[in-house]
Design an enzyme around this catalytic site. Structure first.
Site, PDB file in Angstrom:
ATOM      1  N   SER A  55       0.809  -1.226   0.000  1.00  0.00           N
ATOM      2  CA  SER A  55       0.000   0.000   0.000  1.00  0.00           C
ATOM      3  C   SER A  55       0.844   1.279   0.000  1.00  0.00           C
ATOM      4  O   SER A  55       0.451   2.270  -0.639  1.00  0.00           O
ATOM      5  CB  SER A  55      -0.980   0.005   1.172  1.00  0.00           C
ATOM      6  OG  SER A  55      -0.307  -0.022   2.420  1.00  0.00           O
ATOM      7  N   LEU A  77      -4.595  -1.921 -22.659  1.00  0.00           N
ATOM      8  CA  LEU A  77      -3.922  -1.091 -21.660  1.00  0.00           C
ATOM      9  C   LEU A  77      -4.917  -0.464 -20.689  1.00  0.00           C
ATOM     10  O   LEU A  77      -4.715  -0.483 -19.465  1.00  0.00           O
ATOM     11  CB  LEU A  77      -3.103  -0.007 -22.368  1.00  0.00           C
ATOM     12  CG  LEU A  77      -2.426   1.051 -21.488  1.00  0.00           C
ATOM     13  CD1 LEU A  77      -1.416   0.404 -20.537  1.00  0.00           C
ATOM     14  CD2 LEU A  77      -1.746   2.099 -22.357  1.00  0.00           C
ATOM     15  N   GLN A  87      -5.822   9.972 -24.208  1.00  0.00           N
ATOM     16  CA  GLN A  87      -5.581   9.342 -25.508  1.00  0.00           C
ATOM     17  C   GLN A  87      -5.986  10.265 -26.644  1.00  0.00           C
ATOM     18  O   GLN A  87      -6.966  11.009 -26.547  1.00  0.00           O
ATOM     19  CB  GLN A  87      -6.359   8.030 -25.610  1.00  0.00           C
ATOM     20  CG  GLN A  87      -6.064   7.226 -26.871  1.00  0.00           C
ATOM     21  CD  GLN A  87      -6.650   5.822 -26.805  1.00  0.00           C
ATOM     22  OE1 GLN A  87      -7.459   5.513 -25.933  1.00  0.00           O
ATOM     23  NE2 GLN A  87      -6.237   4.964 -27.720  1.00  0.00           N
ATOM     24  N   GLN A  88      -5.233  10.207 -27.723  1.00  0.00           N
ATOM     25  CA  GLN A  88      -5.560  10.980 -28.910  1.00  0.00           C
ATOM     26  C   GLN A  88      -6.953  10.601 -29.402  1.00  0.00           C
ATOM     27  O   GLN A  88      -7.260   9.427 -29.584  1.00  0.00           O
ATOM     28  CB  GLN A  88      -4.525  10.723 -30.009  1.00  0.00           C
ATOM     29  CG  GLN A  88      -4.687  11.606 -31.225  1.00  0.00           C
ATOM     30  CD  GLN A  88      -3.619  11.321 -32.273  1.00  0.00           C
ATOM     31  OE1 GLN A  88      -3.644  10.266 -32.902  1.00  0.00           O
ATOM     32  NE2 GLN A  88      -2.685  12.229 -32.433  1.00  0.00           N
ATOM     33  N   ARG A  91     -12.315  11.537 -32.594  1.00  0.00           N
ATOM     34  CA  ARG A  91     -13.396  12.483 -32.882  1.00  0.00           C
ATOM     35  C   ARG A  91     -12.817  13.823 -33.349  1.00  0.00           C
ATOM     36  O   ARG A  91     -13.300  14.431 -34.291  1.00  0.00           O
ATOM     37  CB  ARG A  91     -14.256  12.714 -31.630  1.00  0.00           C
ATOM     38  CG  ARG A  91     -14.979  11.489 -31.121  1.00  0.00           C
ATOM     39  CD  ARG A  91     -15.777  11.832 -29.880  1.00  0.00           C
ATOM     40  NE  ARG A  91     -16.944  12.659 -30.190  1.00  0.00           N
ATOM     41  CZ  ARG A  91     -17.599  13.370 -29.281  1.00  0.00           C
ATOM     42  NH1 ARG A  91     -17.191  13.374 -28.014  1.00  0.00           N
ATOM     43  NH2 ARG A  91     -18.661  14.077 -29.627  1.00  0.00           N
ATOM     44  N   ASN A 178       0.418   4.446 -10.393  1.00  0.00           N
ATOM     45  CA  ASN A 178       1.228   4.397  -9.171  1.00  0.00           C
ATOM     46  C   ASN A 178       2.058   3.111  -9.191  1.00  0.00           C
ATOM     47  O   ASN A 178       1.825   2.211 -10.015  1.00  0.00           O
ATOM     48  CB  ASN A 178       0.363   4.534  -7.920  1.00  0.00           C
ATOM     49  CG  ASN A 178      -0.556   3.357  -7.675  1.00  0.00           C
ATOM     50  OD1 ASN A 178      -0.144   2.201  -7.694  1.00  0.00           O
ATOM     51  ND2 ASN A 178      -1.823   3.642  -7.415  1.00  0.00           N
ATOM     52  N   ARG A 180       2.307   0.541  -7.246  1.00  0.00           N
ATOM     53  CA  ARG A 180       1.602  -0.720  -7.005  1.00  0.00           C
ATOM     54  C   ARG A 180       0.869  -1.178  -8.261  1.00  0.00           C
ATOM     55  O   ARG A 180       0.873  -2.375  -8.596  1.00  0.00           O
ATOM     56  CB  ARG A 180       0.622  -0.563  -5.851  1.00  0.00           C
ATOM     57  CG  ARG A 180       0.042  -1.898  -5.365  1.00  0.00           C
ATOM     58  CD  ARG A 180      -0.880  -1.671  -4.181  1.00  0.00           C
ATOM     59  NE  ARG A 180      -1.195  -2.909  -3.493  1.00  0.00           N
ATOM     60  CZ  ARG A 180      -1.967  -2.992  -2.406  1.00  0.00           C
ATOM     61  NH1 ARG A 180      -2.493  -1.875  -1.883  1.00  0.00           N
ATOM     62  NH2 ARG A 180      -2.214  -4.154  -1.838  1.00  0.00           N
ATOM     63  N   ASN A 184       1.347  -4.659 -10.788  1.00  0.00           N
ATOM     64  CA  ASN A 184       0.286  -5.507 -11.329  1.00  0.00           C
ATOM     65  C   ASN A 184       0.339  -5.549 -12.848  1.00  0.00           C
ATOM     66  O   ASN A 184       0.212  -6.623 -13.458  1.00  0.00           O
ATOM     67  CB  ASN A 184      -1.071  -4.990 -10.851  1.00  0.00           C
ATOM     68  CG  ASN A 184      -2.228  -5.757 -11.456  1.00  0.00           C
ATOM     69  OD1 ASN A 184      -2.789  -5.367 -12.479  1.00  0.00           O
ATOM     70  ND2 ASN A 184      -2.598  -6.853 -10.820  1.00  0.00           N
ATOM     71  N   ARG A 189       1.359  -8.239 -18.007  1.00  0.00           N
ATOM     72  CA  ARG A 189       1.645  -7.933 -19.409  1.00  0.00           C
ATOM     73  C   ARG A 189       3.067  -8.257 -19.847  1.00  0.00           C
ATOM     74  O   ARG A 189       3.360  -8.229 -21.051  1.00  0.00           O
ATOM     75  CB  ARG A 189       1.346  -6.458 -19.673  1.00  0.00           C
ATOM     76  CG  ARG A 189      -0.097  -6.065 -19.375  1.00  0.00           C
ATOM     77  CD  ARG A 189      -1.100  -6.890 -20.160  1.00  0.00           C
ATOM     78  NE  ARG A 189      -2.472  -6.442 -19.912  1.00  0.00           N
ATOM     79  CZ  ARG A 189      -3.542  -6.880 -20.556  1.00  0.00           C
ATOM     80  NH1 ARG A 189      -3.402  -7.816 -21.484  1.00  0.00           N
ATOM     81  NH2 ARG A 189      -4.756  -6.419 -20.263  1.00  0.00           N
TER      82      ARG A 189
END
Length: 247
Positions: A55, A77, A87-88, A91, A178, A180, A184, A189
């Site tokens: 934590s 992601l 994100q680009q 629209r 962060n 932590r 993960n 990945r």
């Protein structure tokens, strides 16, 4: 694929050590920094890791700018929910003629030049369909009493024509996690079972993190590298080779 670290928490190792120390110490905030040398910070962080007390890692974050990935990769992601993303937009940013960028999977490259050309031709056909619908919708909006709610016809056309764009379309994204959450992300990945593109992204991000803080990221990787594979019957049965491990 380009991955660039654009920012991280100042004195992040010290912040993590102080957060962890506070949990076990009777002293007040002003005393937390006393006698907190670099060596003591490293030892304290190592103790937190050995105990599995993660934590305190949430108090520090890293921000990355990423470009040259596919929408398919970015969809995976953003499934990591404890993070922030910018994100680009498809629209606001039109896929202009002659400027449509897309990602070619490595497996298609391995299949040979003829397949690569066929894949590229298919991408150009899809882009032509996008431009056709972008123009058709734009014209319809301008010639009819279509409700735009303050948007111009180009934006309305962009956001609707993009339905035909492929997952291969190139995108750019800024991500902040962060420490932590990064643990993960890397555990999931960097694994061989992750799709190749997001595994490449994770490996690049992890390499950057290791350069910044070996004490925090020196033993973070796919579970098979430093521990036990949790996939059970779904295990790839092919852990990272010694040369791939970052000792």
């Amino acid at each position: 694929m380009k991955v660039k670290l654009i920012g991280y928490t100042k004195d992040f190792e010290k912040v993590i050590a102080m957060a962890g120390k506070l949990c076990y110490s009777p002293v007040g905030v002003d005393e937390l920094e006393e006698n907190l040398s670099e060596e003591k910070i490293r030892k304290f962080i190592q103790n937190l890791a050995d105990m599995g007390h993660e934590s305190p890692l949430e108090h520090c974050s890293f921000s990355f700018a990423v470009e040259g990935i596919s929408r398919s990769c970015s969809h995976q992601l953003v499934r990591h929910r404890v993070a922030s993303y910018s994100q680009q937009s498809q629209r606001y940013v039109k896929e202009e003629e002659g400027k449509f960028e897309f990602i070619t999977p490595n497996i298609i490259k391995e299949m040979g030049e003829d397949y690569v050309k066929e894949y590229e031709n298919d991408m150009h056909l899809i882009h032509a369909m996008y431009l056709k619908w972008q123009e058709n919708i734009k014209q319809y909006v301008e010639e009819n009493d279509y409700p735009t709610y303050g948007m111009n016809s180009t934006k309305v056309a962009n956001e609707n024509a993009r339905y035909v764009l492929p997952n291969a379309a190139e995108t750019k994204i800024i991500v902040t996690m962060n420490v932590r959450s990064l643990y993960n992300f890397f555990s999931k990945r960097c694994c061989h079972r992750a799709q190749e593109e997001i595994r490449e992204l994770a490996d690049k991000m992890l390499e950057i993190c290791r350069d910044i803080s070996p004490v925090l990221f020196g033993k973070i990787d796919a579970p098979c590298v430093y521990g036990h594979c949790p996939e059970g019957k779904l295990s790839c049965k092919s852990p990272k080779k010694k040369t791939e491990q970052h000792d």
